[in-house]
Write a protein that holds these residues in place. Structure first.
Motif, PDB file in Angstrom:
ATOM      1  N   GLY A 156       0.832  -1.207   0.000  1.00 53.00           N
ATOM      2  CA  GLY A 156       0.000   0.000   0.000  1.00 53.00           C
ATOM      3  C   GLY A 156       0.860   1.249   0.000  1.00 53.00           C
ATOM      4  O   GLY A 156       1.078   1.865   1.036  1.00 53.00           O
ATOM      5  N   LEU A 157       1.348   1.611  -1.176  1.00 59.13           N
ATOM      6  CA  LEU A 157       2.155   2.829  -1.282  1.00 59.13           C
ATOM      7  C   LEU A 157       1.243   4.058  -1.242  1.00 59.13           C
ATOM      8  O   LEU A 157       1.502   5.026  -0.565  1.00 59.13           O
ATOM      9  N   GLN A 158       0.221   4.031  -2.011  1.00 61.04           N
ATOM     10  CA  GLN A 158      -0.818   5.095  -2.151  1.00 61.04           C
ATOM     11  C   GLN A 158      -0.326   6.331  -2.889  1.00 61.04           C
ATOM     12  O   GLN A 158      -1.020   6.884  -3.706  1.00 61.04           O
ATOM     13  N   THR A 159       0.884   6.808  -2.592  1.00 61.40           N
ATOM     14  CA  THR A 159       1.409   8.017  -3.231  1.00 61.40           C
ATOM     15  C   THR A 159       2.930   8.046  -3.061  1.00 61.40           C
ATOM     16  O   THR A 159       3.453   7.456  -2.114  1.00 61.40           O
ATOM     17  N   ILE A 160       3.608   8.760  -3.970  1.00 64.79           N
ATOM     18  CA  ILE A 160       5.063   8.933  -3.762  1.00 64.79           C
ATOM     19  C   ILE A 160       5.347  10.244  -3.025  1.00 64.79           C
ATOM     20  O   ILE A 160       6.491  10.521  -2.681  1.00 64.79           O
ATOM     21  N   HIS A 161       4.327  11.055  -2.817  1.00 65.65           N
ATOM     22  CA  HIS A 161       4.562  12.396  -2.285  1.00 65.65           C
ATOM     23  C   HIS A 161       4.561  12.381  -0.751  1.00 65.65           C
ATOM     24  O   HIS A 161       3.568  11.997  -0.133  1.00 65.65           O
ATOM     25  N   GLU A 178      11.264   1.759  -1.355  1.00 59.43           N
ATOM     26  CA  GLU A 178      12.293   1.420  -2.356  1.00 59.43           C
ATOM     27  C   GLU A 178      13.166   0.269  -1.877  1.00 59.43           C
ATOM     28  O   GLU A 178      13.532  -0.613  -2.643  1.00 59.43           O
ATOM     29  N   GLU A 179      13.491   0.281  -0.590  1.00 56.89           N
ATOM     30  CA  GLU A 179      14.304  -0.787  -0.006  1.00 56.89           C
ATOM     31  C   GLU A 179      13.563  -2.128  -0.116  1.00 56.89           C
ATOM     32  O   GLU A 179      14.133  -3.156  -0.491  1.00 56.89           O
ATOM     33  N   ALA A 180      12.257  -2.097   0.211  1.00 57.15           N
ATOM     34  CA  ALA A 180      11.460  -3.332   0.180  1.00 57.15           C
ATOM     35  C   ALA A 180      11.359  -3.891  -1.244  1.00 57.15           C
ATOM     36  O   ALA A 180      11.528  -5.098  -1.451  1.00 57.15           O
ATOM     37  N   VAL A 181      11.126  -3.028  -2.221  1.00 55.50           N
ATOM     38  CA  VAL A 181      10.965  -3.563  -3.580  1.00 55.50           C
ATOM     39  C   VAL A 181      12.303  -4.056  -4.135  1.00 55.50           C
ATOM     40  O   VAL A 181      12.338  -4.990  -4.938  1.00 55.50           O
ATOM     41  N   LYS A 182      13.394  -3.477  -3.630  1.00 60.03           N
ATOM     42  CA  LYS A 182      14.712  -3.984  -4.022  1.00 60.03           C
ATOM     43  C   LYS A 182      14.859  -5.438  -3.536  1.00 60.03           C
ATOM     44  O   LYS A 182      15.292  -6.309  -4.264  1.00 60.03           O
ATOM     45  N   GLY A 183      14.457  -5.670  -2.297  1.00 59.55           N
ATOM     46  CA  GLY A 183      14.533  -7.012  -1.711  1.00 59.55           C
ATOM     47  C   GLY A 183      13.631  -7.996  -2.440  1.00 59.55           C
ATOM     48  O   GLY A 183      14.005  -9.152  -2.669  1.00 59.55           O
ATOM     49  N   LEU A 184      12.449  -7.543  -2.830  1.00 60.79           N
ATOM     50  CA  LEU A 184      11.512  -8.421  -3.550  1.00 60.79           C
ATOM     51  C   LEU A 184      12.048  -8.732  -4.941  1.00 60.79           C
ATOM     52  O   LEU A 184      12.031  -9.892  -5.383  1.00 60.79           O
ATOM     53  N   ALA A 185      12.542  -7.687  -5.617  1.00 59.65           N
ATOM     54  CA  ALA A 185      13.055  -7.884  -6.983  1.00 59.65           C
ATOM     55  C   ALA A 185      14.261  -8.817  -6.967  1.00 59.65           C
ATOM     56  O   ALA A 185      14.397  -9.682  -7.838  1.00 59.65           O
ATOM     57  N   ALA A 186      15.114  -8.679  -5.960  1.00 55.87           N
ATOM     58  CA  ALA A 186      16.319  -9.532  -5.884  1.00 55.87           C
ATOM     59  C   ALA A 186      15.936 -11.002  -5.751  1.00 55.87           C
ATOM     60  O   ALA A 186      16.684 -11.886  -6.141  1.00 55.87           O
ATOM     61  N   ARG A 187      14.748 -11.264  -5.192  1.00 60.72           N
ATOM     62  CA  ARG A 187      14.304 -12.654  -5.007  1.00 60.72           C
ATOM     63  C   ARG A 187      13.250 -13.053  -6.043  1.00 60.72           C
ATOM     64  O   ARG A 187      12.615 -14.100  -5.905  1.00 60.72           O
ATOM     65  N   ASN A 188      13.044 -12.209  -7.025  1.00 63.61           N
ATOM     66  CA  ASN A 188      12.044 -12.486  -8.073  1.00 63.61           C
ATOM     67  C   ASN A 188      10.650 -12.713  -7.517  1.00 63.61           C
ATOM     68  O   ASN A 188       9.923 -13.605  -7.979  1.00 63.61           O
ATOM     69  N   ILE A 189      10.299 -11.948  -6.516  1.00 63.05           N
ATOM     70  CA  ILE A 189       8.946 -12.061  -5.952  1.00 63.05           C
ATOM     71  C   ILE A 189       8.089 -10.945  -6.564  1.00 63.05           C
ATOM     72  O   ILE A 189       8.374  -9.760  -6.369  1.00 63.05           O
ATOM     73  N   PRO A 190       7.063 -11.303  -7.327  1.00 57.88           N
ATOM     74  CA  PRO A 190       6.234 -10.271  -7.970  1.00 57.88           C
ATOM     75  C   PRO A 190       5.490  -9.434  -6.933  1.00 57.88           C
ATOM     76  O   PRO A 190       4.999  -9.974  -5.934  1.00 57.88           O
ATOM     77  N   TYR A 191       5.412  -8.162  -7.164  1.00 58.51           N
ATOM     78  CA  TYR A 191       4.673  -7.298  -6.230  1.00 58.51           C
ATOM     79  C   TYR A 191       3.701  -6.391  -6.976  1.00 58.51           C
ATOM     80  O   TYR A 191       3.890  -6.057  -8.142  1.00 58.51           O
ATOM     81  N   ILE A 192       2.657  -6.038  -6.249  1.00 61.26           N
ATOM     82  CA  ILE A 192       1.568  -5.208  -6.777  1.00 61.26           C
ATOM     83  C   ILE A 192       1.519  -3.956  -5.897  1.00 61.26           C
ATOM     84  O   ILE A 192       1.580  -4.064  -4.670  1.00 61.26           O
ATOM     85  N   VAL A 193       1.422  -2.802  -6.520  1.00 59.54           N
ATOM     86  CA  VAL A 193       1.436  -1.555  -5.746  1.00 59.54           C
ATOM     87  C   VAL A 193       0.040  -0.927  -5.743  1.00 59.54           C
ATOM     88  O   VAL A 193      -0.591  -0.806  -6.795  1.00 59.54           O
ATOM     89  N   HIS A 194      -0.416  -0.550  -4.561  1.00 61.18           N
ATOM     90  CA  HIS A 194      -1.718   0.130  -4.440  1.00 61.18           C
ATOM     91  C   HIS A 194      -1.485   1.639  -4.501  1.00 61.18           C
ATOM     92  O   HIS A 194      -0.624   2.165  -3.794  1.00 61.18           O
ATOM     93  N   VAL A 195      -2.267   2.295  -5.334  1.00 60.95           N
ATOM     94  CA  VAL A 195      -2.208   3.759  -5.448  1.00 60.95           C
ATOM     95  C   VAL A 195      -3.626   4.284  -5.240  1.00 60.95           C
ATOM     96  O   VAL A 195      -4.571   3.739  -5.820  1.00 60.95           O
ATOM     97  N   ILE A 196      -3.774   5.315  -4.414  1.00 59.24           N
ATOM     98  CA  ILE A 196      -5.116   5.899  -4.217  1.00 59.24           C
ATOM     99  C   ILE A 196      -5.238   7.177  -5.045  1.00 59.24           C
ATOM    100  O   ILE A 196      -4.370   8.055  -4.975  1.00 59.24           O
ATOM    101  N   LEU A 197      -6.292   7.255  -5.832  1.00 61.68           N
ATOM    102  CA  LEU A 197      -6.555   8.446  -6.632  1.00 61.68           C
ATOM    103  C   LEU A 197      -7.557   9.322  -5.877  1.00 61.68           C
ATOM    104  O   LEU A 197      -8.636   8.843  -5.506  1.00 61.68           O
TER     105      LEU A 197
END
Ligand code: SF4
Length: 321
Positions: A156-161, A178-197
């Motif tokens: 649940g990122l929701q926003t970058i701001h 950013e740290e978390a997605v680096k760890g996920l990418a290094a292990r090839n674990i697919p991730y989905i990001v939530h953004v609120i409009l």
């Protein structure tokens, strides 16, 4: 033009349904699970109030309850009725923060779900500050143990701001994500990001910058969610005091279509509206008619020749908007 993209099954964007049809040849159904977690933003570790929009159910108001994961899966299956017997299901660990528990317990509940013969994979909603090495190693171990099934993480990122993040009491900075997605990418674990409009204080351009930022990270999927005001939240108090407003349908569709057009065409769209529970949804009530929202979206995209990725530029800077 998007019609030539046969992997999208006629839609002007790459939907989760289309992805699952491509992979399994048919639809898969999500069963929301409540694994009895809490959240550091609610148990006092970071805060006791939770994110400003989060309901008492921890954003898992549709999650089943029951003694075990298997029981909840069986209950969830029954909700779909007899016609879907023999289909595949996705166990969606939805309520609260689903990696916020001792690793032994996490191993137990994820293994139970992945071992279910009709479950094709699990999706785990969590926070980036609850994805330490021990948890990441467990996820990797489970990916290896169940090579025919998938394991997704939802963040649940929701926003970058940062100013919005602090207003909504998200409780972690962008660097943590950013740290978390680096760890996920290094292990090839697919991730989905939530953004609120529609978060208070955000202009459409701020939302598009979040989308462009995500294009650079290139997650497996994205959930574009309309801001919902739920009863019992601090956001509801602000709404009642007329300090904030929500989008009307036309405004939402315009911004949503722009988001899809900026989005890279191979990022899978897992959600396009919101799933506010009817009994506690204060606003916007028009979003309860999901079918109408999606029909209007498809119609408008068709009329304007809009499709996912139309405005995407691989090298586009997030500051160009
Ligand atoms: S991180 Fe999720 S569960 Fe925790 S308070 Fe925020 S929205 Fe609710």
């Amino acid at each position: 033009m998007f019609g030539t993209n046969t992997t999208w099954h006629g839609k002007p964007y790459y939907s989760l349904d289309a992805y699952l049809k491509n992979r399994y040849g048919h639809k898969c159904y999500k069963i929301a699970i409540n694994a009895g977690m809490t959240c550091p933003n609610r148990d006092g570790t970071l805060d006791t109030r939770g994110c400003i929009f989060c309901s008492a159910g921890g954003s898992g108001d549709f999650a089943a309850t029951g003694d075990s994961i298997t029981t909840q899966l069986e209950q969830g299956k029954r909700l779909f009725g007899d016609k879907n017997i023999g289909e595949h299901y996705i166990a969606y660990f939805q309520a609260y923060t689903n990696t916020y528990a001792p690793v032994g317990y996490l191993r137990h509940i994820y293994t139970e779900a992945l071992s279910h013969p009709e479950v094709c994979g699990i999706s785990i909603a969590t926070r980036p500050d609850c994805l330490g090495n021990e948890v990441l190693n467990l996820l990797e171990e489970l990916q290896d143990a169940f090579p025919d099934k998938f394991l997704w993480i939802e963040l649940g990122l929701q926003t970058i701001h940062e100013e919005t993040a602090s207003y909504i009491r998200r409780g972690y900075p962008l660097s943590c994500f950013e740290e978390a997605v680096k760890g996920l990418a290094a292990r090839n674990i697919p991730y989905i990001v939530h953004v609120i409009l529609g978060l208070p204080g955000e202009t459409p351009n701020m939302i598009y910058r979040t989308i462009q930022y995500l294009n650079h990270l290139h997650p497996f999927g994205i959930k574009l969610q309309l801001l919902h005001i739920l009863e019992g939240t601090d956001l509801a108090d602000e709404y009642r005091a007329a300090k904030i407003r929500t989008y009307d349908k036309e405004e939402y569709l315009d911004i949503l279509i722009k988001c899809l057009e900026y989005l890279s065409s191979d990022i899978i769209v897992h959600r396009l509206t919101g799933d506010g529970p009817k009994d506690i949804l204060l606003a916007p009530r028009w979003s309860l008619n999901k079918r109408d929202v999606l029909n209007s979206l498809h119609q408008q995209m068709k009329l304007t020749n809009a499709y996912q990725g139309r405005l995407f530029h691989a090298t586009g800077s997030i500051d160009t908007l």
